[in-house]
Design a protein around this motif. Structure first.
Motif, PDB file in Angstrom:
ATOM      1  N   THR A   1       0.850  -1.193   0.000  1.00  0.00           N
ATOM      2  CA  THR A   1       0.000   0.000   0.000  1.00  0.00           C
ATOM      3  C   THR A   1       0.877   1.231   0.000  1.00  0.00           C
ATOM      4  O   THR A   1       2.051   1.161   0.352  1.00  0.00           O
ATOM      5  CB  THR A   1      -0.971  -0.038   1.207  1.00  0.00           C
TER       6      THR A   1
ATOM      7  N   VAL B   1      -7.385  -4.304   0.135  1.00  0.00           N
ATOM      8  CA  VAL B   1      -7.632  -4.998   1.399  1.00  0.00           C
ATOM      9  C   VAL B   1      -9.120  -5.297   1.578  1.00  0.00           C
ATOM     10  O   VAL B   1      -9.491  -6.307   2.163  1.00  0.00           O
ATOM     11  CB  VAL B   1      -7.055  -4.200   2.599  1.00  0.00           C
ATOM     12  N   THR B   2      -9.976  -4.420   1.047  1.00  0.00           N
ATOM     13  CA  THR B   2     -11.421  -4.660   1.174  1.00  0.00           C
ATOM     14  C   THR B   2     -11.787  -6.006   0.563  1.00  0.00           C
ATOM     15  O   THR B   2     -12.569  -6.775   1.125  1.00  0.00           O
ATOM     16  CB  THR B   2     -12.209  -3.524   0.481  1.00  0.00           C
TER      17      THR B   2
ATOM     18  N   VAL C   1     -17.144   2.268   2.058  1.00  0.00           N
ATOM     19  CA  VAL C   1     -15.756   2.097   2.495  1.00  0.00           C
ATOM     20  C   VAL C   1     -14.789   2.884   1.627  1.00  0.00           C
ATOM     21  O   VAL C   1     -15.048   3.111   0.458  1.00  0.00           O
ATOM     22  CB  VAL C   1     -15.342   0.602   2.432  1.00  0.00           C
ATOM     23  N   GLY C   2     -13.685   3.285   2.228  1.00  0.00           N
ATOM     24  CA  GLY C   2     -12.538   3.743   1.452  1.00  0.00           C
ATOM     25  C   GLY C   2     -12.278   5.225   1.459  1.00  0.00           C
ATOM     26  O   GLY C   2     -11.165   5.664   1.187  1.00  0.00           O
ATOM     27  N   GLU C   3     -13.284   6.027   1.729  1.00  0.00           N
ATOM     28  CA  GLU C   3     -13.119   7.483   1.693  1.00  0.00           C
ATOM     29  C   GLU C   3     -14.334   8.073   2.400  1.00  0.00           C
ATOM     30  O   GLU C   3     -15.347   7.385   2.562  1.00  0.00           O
ATOM     31  CB  GLU C   3     -13.046   7.971   0.238  1.00  0.00           C
ATOM     32  N   PRO C   4     -14.238   9.337   2.790  1.00  0.00           N
ATOM     33  CA  PRO C   4     -15.405   9.936   3.438  1.00  0.00           C
ATOM     34  C   PRO C   4     -16.576   9.990   2.442  1.00  0.00           C
ATOM     35  O   PRO C   4     -16.377  10.168   1.248  1.00  0.00           O
ATOM     36  CB  PRO C   4     -14.931  11.359   3.775  1.00  0.00           C
TER      37      PRO C   4
ATOM     38  N   ASP D   1     -21.143   2.975   7.389  1.00  0.00           N
ATOM     39  CA  ASP D   1     -19.954   3.663   6.849  1.00  0.00           C
ATOM     40  C   ASP D   1     -18.751   3.122   7.630  1.00  0.00           C
ATOM     41  O   ASP D   1     -18.546   3.469   8.786  1.00  0.00           O
ATOM     42  CB  ASP D   1     -20.146   5.173   7.064  1.00  0.00           C
ATOM     43  N   THR D   2     -17.993   2.247   6.991  1.00  0.00           N
ATOM     44  CA  THR D   2     -16.902   1.566   7.692  1.00  0.00           C
ATOM     45  C   THR D   2     -15.583   2.290   7.461  1.00  0.00           C
ATOM     46  O   THR D   2     -15.166   2.500   6.335  1.00  0.00           O
ATOM     47  CB  THR D   2     -16.752   0.123   7.180  1.00  0.00           C
TER      48      THR D   2
ATOM     49  N   TRP E   1     -11.574   2.189   7.986  1.00  0.00           N
ATOM     50  CA  TRP E   1     -10.448   1.306   8.301  1.00  0.00           C
ATOM     51  C   TRP E   1      -9.362   1.505   7.268  1.00  0.00           C
ATOM     52  O   TRP E   1      -9.451   2.417   6.430  1.00  0.00           O
ATOM     53  CB  TRP E   1     -10.897  -0.143   8.404  1.00  0.00           C
ATOM     54  N   GLN E   2      -8.319   0.665   7.309  1.00  0.00           N
ATOM     55  CA  GLN E   2      -7.156   0.809   6.422  1.00  0.00           C
ATOM     56  C   GLN E   2      -6.558  -0.562   6.133  1.00  0.00           C
ATOM     57  O   GLN E   2      -6.807  -1.513   6.879  1.00  0.00           O
ATOM     58  CB  GLN E   2      -6.059   1.598   7.125  1.00  0.00           C
TER      59      GLN E   2
ATOM     60  N   GLU F   1      -3.733  -1.448   6.880  1.00  0.00           N
ATOM     61  CA  GLU F   1      -2.976  -1.822   8.080  1.00  0.00           C
ATOM     62  C   GLU F   1      -3.856  -2.345   9.206  1.00  0.00           C
ATOM     63  O   GLU F   1      -3.390  -3.080  10.070  1.00  0.00           O
ATOM     64  CB  GLU F   1      -2.210  -0.610   8.632  1.00  0.00           C
TER      65      GLU F   1
ATOM     66  N   LEU G   1     -14.269  11.284   9.932  1.00  0.00           N
ATOM     67  CA  LEU G   1     -12.958  11.128   9.306  1.00  0.00           C
ATOM     68  C   LEU G   1     -12.805  12.206   8.246  1.00  0.00           C
ATOM     69  O   LEU G   1     -13.682  12.369   7.399  1.00  0.00           O
ATOM     70  CB  LEU G   1     -12.829   9.733   8.693  1.00  0.00           C
TER      71      LEU G   1
ATOM     72  N   ARG H   1      -6.773  12.378   4.539  1.00  0.00           N
ATOM     73  CA  ARG H   1      -5.384  12.078   4.859  1.00  0.00           C
ATOM     74  C   ARG H   1      -4.634  13.329   5.319  1.00  0.00           C
ATOM     75  O   ARG H   1      -4.813  14.407   4.770  1.00  0.00           O
ATOM     76  CB  ARG H   1      -4.662  11.508   3.629  1.00  0.00           C
TER      77      ARG H   1
ATOM     78  N   LYS I   1      -6.583   9.924  -1.946  1.00  0.00           N
ATOM     79  CA  LYS I   1      -7.588   8.889  -2.132  1.00  0.00           C
ATOM     80  C   LYS I   1      -8.309   9.230  -3.436  1.00  0.00           C
ATOM     81  O   LYS I   1      -9.168  10.105  -3.476  1.00  0.00           O
ATOM     82  CB  LYS I   1      -8.581   8.870  -0.977  1.00  0.00           C
TER      83      LYS I   1
ATOM     84  N   ARG J   1      -5.762   4.278  -2.763  1.00  0.00           N
ATOM     85  CA  ARG J   1      -4.763   4.994  -1.966  1.00  0.00           C
ATOM     86  C   ARG J   1      -3.498   5.131  -2.800  1.00  0.00           C
ATOM     87  O   ARG J   1      -2.898   4.129  -3.192  1.00  0.00           O
ATOM     88  CB  ARG J   1      -4.526   4.167  -0.712  1.00  0.00           C
TER      89      ARG J   1
END
Ligand code: PRX
Length: 649
Positions: free
Chosen positions: A259, A305-306, A381-384, A406-407, A409-410, A412, A509, A512, A518, A523
């Motif tokens: 990533t 990762v999703t 997922v993934g961005e606001p 609205d999840t 995460w990253q 990592e 959130l 970055r 994003k 990413r």
């Protein structure tokens, strides 16, 4: 885009307040106050050959070790245990191809395929601890290859099939892959992507690969090198093979996923077997509350990762039926997604804000053509997610009866860390807020000095305690793991995002805080693209940043300084874009390329990307002292003036 606008009113979705919110609160409190007891119980979501001695070993922090000495196998948990149960003939995947072809793969069928491929990997000479690379599109063989590798204890790196040859080569080199699994081609919006050719180019730049296994997917003609390249269907001829799953230590690596970070070299995030599996299975259950007969569609690509966590491992560990789709969501028509939902009765849909904004643009008539009444929960997922997209998703797609999960995460974090949790009692939602931390997660919002910020004030998000799904290290670079994530706030995980906690305790959130963009939820490091641009002989220097974009969230802007005497204009732009497509992949192509004579830098030579972005997007004047900590305000002022003259603003 209304990305920054926020609504302070809450939005109750009454039907879904199935438990008291108190259940979430007491579970969250217990997870932090008594993690030993909490995880002794929740660790049993997977089956273990032998149980752990201790839930957490933090003696070598920040290299936390979860479920110490526990032994398990992810492929056993995803397959064998279901095949021995009432789920034997249940569909694990309903696969849909872009042309409308459909394949149903049961748990039993998937186990057979995984065994056959695990045998092929053993025949290729692989042993526990060797590494492989997987470069496949969204076809069933991708989860098969991941599970087969997991079965024999071979960590894999799955590379997004939209990456180009140099990106692939870099990942193969870093993880030392011996075998690559690829296909003759991938389908995308009616076109065939020649994956094998890209693999051949990448392998020429590396020295560890001894075998390439090629899936026949598109029938595209490919060159096969005698003794090195083999057809997948030929090496998996033994349909009734059985390969005993390796007893993996909880903290043995399962996979490496690269990533972007703040340097040109991508980070190889390593996830383990035990803690990771426990985390992703619990989080999917808490957040979406899937039921036995549900159809789950995580519409991400398996290359991120999703896809790893929520197309492959978590839904299989939970024994769910997933939809898997190879192709573009707007192909052949912009109602492809709604068509699939209707046709297969999808109950739980999980996608990105970019996809929602894109589909929203085509208007309400497309979803209106379809019966979407099977939907019960909608995830993002993934961005606001901006409120306009949230409301469209909620009203037009969910008919105001499906909560939006609205999840946040990253790569990592392994799985969701902040998200509404339907199973634990969904409270009220606020459009654009990922709501509250899941059990085991202890976030805090800090200022630059490490003090907790008051409510409603933007700061950096950090996590005070380890959790089972967190990465175990960075491949070949434990020092970088320590310095990137644990040095800004010693003892706390710092992940590079801005966030805010409002006075009701909801987390927002805010994007970055570092040199990472994003773009359509992908990413991408600004420096990766700068490095790619300066590798062209025509280019002396490059500075890359992002600007807001209505659909993609962020779009890539590049300011480049051509070498002396180089003619620049449309032709050079086309050359740069084509070159980046081939070497890095289409998602890294800048949306805009501007030719300039200078880019603003600090005295120590760092490009002031934030200044560029602020000037270009007309955000100045404001408090420029926060723009670049390393540069003096005067330096920044001078840089802004020069830049304004250059770009005529
Ligand atoms: O900035 C955050 C954003 O995506 C970043 C992680 O990207 P990646 O590792 O590619 O993983 C994406 C899939 C989990 C985060 O640092 N991000 C992710 N989810 C959200 C988000 N930003 C706001 N809201 C979210 N729900």
């Amino acid at each position: 885009m209304e990305g920054t606008e926020r609504e302070n009113s809450t939005l109750p979705v009454d039907e879904y307040i199935s438990h008291q919110r108190g259940m979430y609160e007491s579970l969250h409190r217990k997870s932090l106050d008594n993690p030993e007891e909490f995880w002794n119980e929740h660790g049993n979501i997977v089956d273990w050959y032998s149980k752990w001695d201790r839930v957490l070993d933090d003696s070598n922090a920040p290299f936390y070790r979860w479920f110490l000495n526990g032994k398990m196998n992810v492929s056993y948990n995803a397959l064998d245990r279901h095949v021995r149960s009432h789920r034997r003939n249940k569909a694990a995947y309903i696969w849909v191809g872009e042309s409308g072809t459909e394949k149903i793969v049961t748990y039993h069928g998937l186990l057979k395929r995984v065994n056959a491929f695990a045998k092929a990997l053993l025949d290729a000479g692989l042993k526990k601890g060797d590494r492989i690379a997987i470069y496949l599109p969204m076809i069933i063989e991708a989860p098969v290859a991941m599970l087969a590798a997991a079965r024999i204890g071979v960590p894999f790196t799955l590379v997004f099939s939209g990456f180009g040859a140099n990106s692939l080569a870099e990942r193969i080199r870093d993880c030392g892959a011996k075998v690559i699994v690829t296909a003759d081609g991938g389908n995308r919006a009616g076109k065939v992507i020649d994956l094998k050719k890209i693999v051949d180019e990448a392998v020429d730049q590396t020295s560890t690969v001894t075998e390439i296994i090629v899936v026949r997917n598109t029938g595209n003609p490919v060159d096969m090198v005698e003794g090195r390249d083999f057809w997948y269907d030929e090496v998996t001829k033994e349909q009734n093979a059985y390969v005993e799953p390796e007893r993996m230590d909880s903290n043995d690596p399962l996979y490496i996923l690269y990533t972007s970070g703040t340097t040109g070299k991508p980070k190889g995030v390593v996830h383990g077997n035990g803690g990771y599996s426990v985390w992703i299975a619990n989080t999917l259950k808490w957040a979406f509350n899937p039921q036995e007969d549900d159809r789950w569609w995580c519409a991400a690509d398996i290359g991120w990762v999703t896809g790893h966590s929520y197309i492959v491992f978590a839904p299989l560990i939970l024994g769910l039926t997933s939809i898997m789709y190879e192709g573009a969501i707007t192909y052949p028509e912009p109602d492809r997604m709604w068509d699939i939902i209707e046709k297969y009765g999808v109950n739980l849909l999980y996608t990105s804000p970019t996809a929602i904004r894109l589909l929203m643009r085509y208007g309400d008539a497309y979803p209106a053509k379809h019966d979407l009444s099977s939907l019960r929960v909608l995830g993002t997922v993934g961005e606001p997610i901006n409120p306009a997209a949230w409301h469209w998703y909620f009203k037009t797609i969910g008919k105001s009866k499906c909560p939006i999960v609205d999840t946040y995460w990253q790569t990592e974090t392994g799985g969701f860390i902040i998200s509404p949790a339907i199973e634990l009692g969904l409270g009220s939602l606020k459009p654009g807020s990922a709501t509250f931390p899941l059990p085991g997660i202890d976030p805090v919002i800090l200022d630059e000095q490490g003090n907790e910020t008051p409510s409603n004030q933007k700061g950096f998000i950090a996590i005070r305690k380890p959790w089972p799904g967190m990465m175990i290290s960075l491949n070949n670079d434990p020092e970088r793991y320590k310095s990137v994530y644990f040095s800004k706030y010693p003892g706390k995980y710092f992940n590079g995002d801005y966030a805010m906690k409002d006075s009701d305790g909801y987390y927002w959130l805010l994007g970055r805080a570092d040199e990472v963009m994003k773009v359509s939820g992908h990413r991408i490091g600004t420096i990766e693209i700068e490095d790619a641009l300066v590798s062209f002989p025509e280019i002396a220097e490059a500075a890359v940043f992002s600007k807001p974009d209505e659909v993609k969230g962020e779009a890539i802007v590049a300011f480049v300084i051509p070498k002396h005497g180089v003619a620049h204009g449309r032709e050079l732009t086309e050359k740069l874009k084509k070159g980046i497509r081939e070497t890095m992949g289409p998602i890294l192509i800048p949306d805009e390329i501007h030719y300039v004579h200078t880019v603003p830098k600090t005295r120590s030579g760092k490009i002031m990307r934030r200044v560029l972005k602020a000037v270009y997007t007309d955000q100045l004047p404001g408090d420029i002292s926060t723009l670049e900590n390393e540069a003096s305000v005067n330096e920044i002022r001078e840089a802004i003036e020069t830049l304004r003259k250059e770009v005529g603003r």
